[in-house]
Motif scaffolding. Structure first.
Motif, PDB file in Angstrom:
ATOM      1  N   ARG A  83     -39.160  36.660 -45.177  1.00  0.00           N
ATOM      2  CA  ARG A  83     -38.318  35.789 -46.077  1.00  0.00           C
ATOM      3  C   ARG A  83     -38.576  34.631 -45.191  1.00  0.00           C
ATOM      4  O   ARG A  83     -38.502  34.444 -43.915  1.00  0.00           O
ATOM      5  N   HIS A  84     -38.225  33.337 -46.139  1.00  0.00           N
ATOM      6  CA  HIS A  84     -38.564  32.177 -45.304  1.00  0.00           C
ATOM      7  C   HIS A  84     -37.391  31.031 -46.192  1.00  0.00           C
ATOM      8  O   HIS A  84     -37.268  31.077 -47.344  1.00  0.00           O
ATOM      9  N   MET A  85     -36.466  30.645 -45.165  1.00  0.00           N
ATOM     10  CA  MET A  85     -35.614  29.763 -45.542  1.00  0.00           C
ATOM     11  C   MET A  85     -35.547  28.383 -44.970  1.00  0.00           C
ATOM     12  O   MET A  85     -35.715  28.354 -43.742  1.00  0.00           O
ATOM     13  N   GLU A  86     -35.464  27.254 -45.742  1.00  0.00           N
ATOM     14  CA  GLU A  86     -35.437  25.851 -45.213  1.00  0.00           C
ATOM     15  C   GLU A  86     -34.118  25.390 -45.565  1.00  0.00           C
ATOM     16  O   GLU A  86     -34.104  25.131 -46.552  1.00  0.00           O
ATOM     17  N   PRO A  87     -33.629  24.962 -44.482  1.00  0.00           N
ATOM     18  CA  PRO A  87     -32.221  23.901 -44.650  1.00  0.00           C
ATOM     19  C   PRO A  87     -32.655  22.534 -44.925  1.00  0.00           C
ATOM     20  O   PRO A  87     -33.496  22.040 -44.121  1.00  0.00           O
ATOM     21  N   PHE A  88     -32.104  21.682 -45.584  1.00  0.00           N
ATOM     22  CA  PHE A  88     -32.445  20.163 -45.717  1.00  0.00           C
ATOM     23  C   PHE A  88     -30.986  19.577 -45.834  1.00  0.00           C
ATOM     24  O   PHE A  88     -29.926  20.010 -46.434  1.00  0.00           O
ATOM     25  N   LEU A  89     -30.859  18.582 -45.151  1.00  0.00           N
ATOM     26  CA  LEU A  89     -29.522  17.554 -45.325  1.00  0.00           C
ATOM     27  C   LEU A  89     -30.168  16.473 -46.193  1.00  0.00           C
ATOM     28  O   LEU A  89     -31.281  15.887 -46.234  1.00  0.00           O
ATOM     29  N   ILE A  90     -29.567  16.310 -47.362  1.00  0.00           N
ATOM     30  CA  ILE A  90     -30.042  15.442 -48.373  1.00  0.00           C
ATOM     31  C   ILE A  90     -28.884  14.418 -48.977  1.00  0.00           C
ATOM     32  O   ILE A  90     -27.654  14.769 -49.186  1.00  0.00           O
ATOM     33  N   ASP A  91     -29.369  13.194 -48.763  1.00  0.00           N
ATOM     34  CA  ASP A  91     -28.488  12.134 -49.406  1.00  0.00           C
ATOM     35  C   ASP A  91     -28.740  11.889 -50.870  1.00  0.00           C
ATOM     36  O   ASP A  91     -29.986  11.400 -51.089  1.00  0.00           O
ATOM     37  N   VAL A  92     -27.903  12.073 -51.669  1.00  0.00           N
ATOM     38  CA  VAL A  92     -28.292  11.867 -52.953  1.00  0.00           C
ATOM     39  C   VAL A  92     -27.470  10.491 -53.447  1.00  0.00           C
ATOM     40  O   VAL A  92     -26.397  10.339 -53.448  1.00  0.00           O
ATOM     41  N   SER A 125     -38.253  23.449 -61.062  1.00  0.00           N
ATOM     42  CA  SER A 125     -38.396  24.961 -61.449  1.00  0.00           C
ATOM     43  C   SER A 125     -39.306  25.446 -60.374  1.00  0.00           C
ATOM     44  O   SER A 125     -40.303  24.953 -60.189  1.00  0.00           O
ATOM     45  N   HIS A 126     -38.863  26.632 -59.524  1.00  0.00           N
ATOM     46  CA  HIS A 126     -39.979  27.023 -58.648  1.00  0.00           C
ATOM     47  C   HIS A 126     -39.286  28.787 -58.074  1.00  0.00           C
ATOM     48  O   HIS A 126     -37.976  28.877 -58.303  1.00  0.00           O
ATOM     49  N   GLU A 127     -40.331  29.478 -57.647  1.00  0.00           N
ATOM     50  CA  GLU A 127     -39.785  30.659 -57.361  1.00  0.00           C
ATOM     51  C   GLU A 127     -38.755  30.404 -56.174  1.00  0.00           C
ATOM     52  O   GLU A 127     -38.710  29.599 -55.159  1.00  0.00           O
ATOM     53  N   GLY A 128     -37.902  31.714 -56.151  1.00  0.00           N
ATOM     54  CA  GLY A 128     -36.814  31.501 -54.868  1.00  0.00           C
ATOM     55  C   GLY A 128     -35.568  31.192 -55.379  1.00  0.00           C
ATOM     56  O   GLY A 128     -34.863  31.524 -56.642  1.00  0.00           O
ATOM     57  N   GLU A 129     -34.612  30.977 -54.284  1.00  0.00           N
ATOM     58  CA  GLU A 129     -33.129  30.746 -54.544  1.00  0.00           C
ATOM     59  C   GLU A 129     -32.725  29.369 -53.634  1.00  0.00           C
ATOM     60  O   GLU A 129     -33.381  29.181 -52.870  1.00  0.00           O
ATOM     61  N   GLU A 130     -31.667  29.113 -54.211  1.00  0.00           N
ATOM     62  CA  GLU A 130     -30.982  27.796 -53.398  1.00  0.00           C
ATOM     63  C   GLU A 130     -29.517  28.115 -53.074  1.00  0.00           C
ATOM     64  O   GLU A 130     -28.883  28.457 -54.192  1.00  0.00           O
ATOM     65  N   PHE A 131     -28.963  27.503 -52.137  1.00  0.00           N
ATOM     66  CA  PHE A 131     -27.682  27.333 -51.823  1.00  0.00           C
ATOM     67  C   PHE A 131     -27.463  26.030 -51.406  1.00  0.00           C
ATOM     68  O   PHE A 131     -28.185  25.286 -50.796  1.00  0.00           O
ATOM     69  N   ALA A 133     -23.808  10.925 -52.356  1.00  0.00           N
ATOM     70  CA  ALA A 133     -23.297  12.197 -51.932  1.00  0.00           C
ATOM     71  C   ALA A 133     -24.199  12.664 -50.883  1.00  0.00           C
ATOM     72  O   ALA A 133     -25.399  12.469 -50.671  1.00  0.00           O
ATOM     73  N   ARG A 134     -23.871  13.745 -49.852  1.00  0.00           N
ATOM     74  CA  ARG A 134     -24.581  14.349 -48.958  1.00  0.00           C
ATOM     75  C   ARG A 134     -24.436  15.854 -49.160  1.00  0.00           C
ATOM     76  O   ARG A 134     -23.210  16.263 -49.104  1.00  0.00           O
ATOM     77  N   ILE A 135     -25.368  16.508 -49.068  1.00  0.00           N
ATOM     78  CA  ILE A 135     -25.497  17.954 -49.448  1.00  0.00           C
ATOM     79  C   ILE A 135     -26.255  18.416 -48.321  1.00  0.00           C
ATOM     80  O   ILE A 135     -27.214  18.035 -47.907  1.00  0.00           O
ATOM     81  N   LEU A 136     -25.951  19.891 -48.005  1.00  0.00           N
ATOM     82  CA  LEU A 136     -26.864  20.847 -47.210  1.00  0.00           C
ATOM     83  C   LEU A 136     -27.330  21.814 -48.230  1.00  0.00           C
ATOM     84  O   LEU A 136     -26.707  22.369 -49.120  1.00  0.00           O
ATOM     85  N   ALA A 137     -28.751  21.697 -48.375  1.00  0.00           N
ATOM     86  CA  ALA A 137     -29.484  22.605 -49.467  1.00  0.00           C
ATOM     87  C   ALA A 137     -30.274  23.326 -48.360  1.00  0.00           C
ATOM     88  O   ALA A 137     -30.872  23.181 -47.658  1.00  0.00           O
ATOM     89  N   VAL A 138     -30.125  24.733 -48.876  1.00  0.00           N
ATOM     90  CA  VAL A 138     -30.768  25.688 -48.028  1.00  0.00           C
ATOM     91  C   VAL A 138     -31.602  26.488 -49.110  1.00  0.00           C
ATOM     92  O   VAL A 138     -31.111  27.267 -50.333  1.00  0.00           O
ATOM     93  N   VAL A 139     -33.118  26.494 -48.997  1.00  0.00           N
ATOM     94  CA  VAL A 139     -34.015  26.924 -50.059  1.00  0.00           C
ATOM     95  C   VAL A 139     -34.780  28.192 -49.526  1.00  0.00           C
ATOM     96  O   VAL A 139     -35.344  28.063 -48.440  1.00  0.00           O
ATOM     97  N   HIS A 140     -34.859  29.099 -50.328  1.00  0.00           N
ATOM     98  CA  HIS A 140     -35.298  30.446 -49.874  1.00  0.00           C
ATOM     99  C   HIS A 140     -36.496  30.528 -50.888  1.00  0.00           C
ATOM    100  O   HIS A 140     -36.660  30.581 -52.215  1.00  0.00           O
ATOM    101  N   VAL A 141     -37.876  30.519 -50.309  1.00  0.00           N
ATOM    102  CA  VAL A 141     -39.192  30.860 -51.035  1.00  0.00           C
ATOM    103  C   VAL A 141     -39.674  32.062 -50.631  1.00  0.00           C
ATOM    104  O   VAL A 141     -40.073  32.146 -49.455  1.00  0.00           O
ATOM    105  N   PRO A 142     -40.008  32.928 -51.707  1.00  0.00           N
ATOM    106  CA  PRO A 142     -40.660  34.006 -51.226  1.00  0.00           C
ATOM    107  C   PRO A 142     -41.898  34.102 -50.736  1.00  0.00           C
ATOM    108  O   PRO A 142     -42.836  33.102 -51.128  1.00  0.00           O
ATOM    109  N   ALA A 143     -42.235  34.898 -49.830  1.00  0.00           N
ATOM    110  CA  ALA A 143     -43.480  34.579 -49.069  1.00  0.00           C
ATOM    111  C   ALA A 143     -44.674  35.312 -49.672  1.00  0.00           C
ATOM    112  O   ALA A 143     -44.670  35.966 -50.824  1.00  0.00           O
TER     113      ALA A 143
END
Length: 81
Positions: free
Chosen positions: A1-10, A22-28, A71-81
């Motif tokens: 499993r691979h998860m990537e956290p990002f701080l994003i200013d929108v 649209s992409h494979e995986g999940e997002e929080f 806005a500022r968000i924390l986005a955590v993206v999981h992309v299957p290996a």
């Protein structure tokens, strides 16, 4: 499993240059400051500071600032290996 956290200013108005993605995986997504509108498939929801959402990212989606304030968000993206 691979998860990537990002701080994003929108920034307001950025959605004019972006299409739904649209992409494979999940997002929080967790809203740190401000508010964002999330388009998810045919639905749209507004998240404010302290709100979060978890979704399957294969469904077309877009995150935009809600209103004229950044806005500022924390986005955590999981992309299957």
């Amino acid at each position: 499993r691979h998860m990537e956290p990002f701080l994003i200013d929108v920034q307001p108005g950025e959605e004019e240059r972006r299409n739904l993605s649209s992409h494979e995986g999940e997002e929080f997504i967790y809203v740190l400051t401000g508010a964002v509108q999330i388009e998810y498939g045919k639905n749209a929801i507004v998240l404010r500071q302290g709100d979060s959402v978890y979704f399957d990212s294969i469904v077309p989606h877009l995150v935009r600032a809600d209103g004229d304030v950044a806005a500022r968000i924390l986005a955590v993206v999981h992309v299957p290996a």
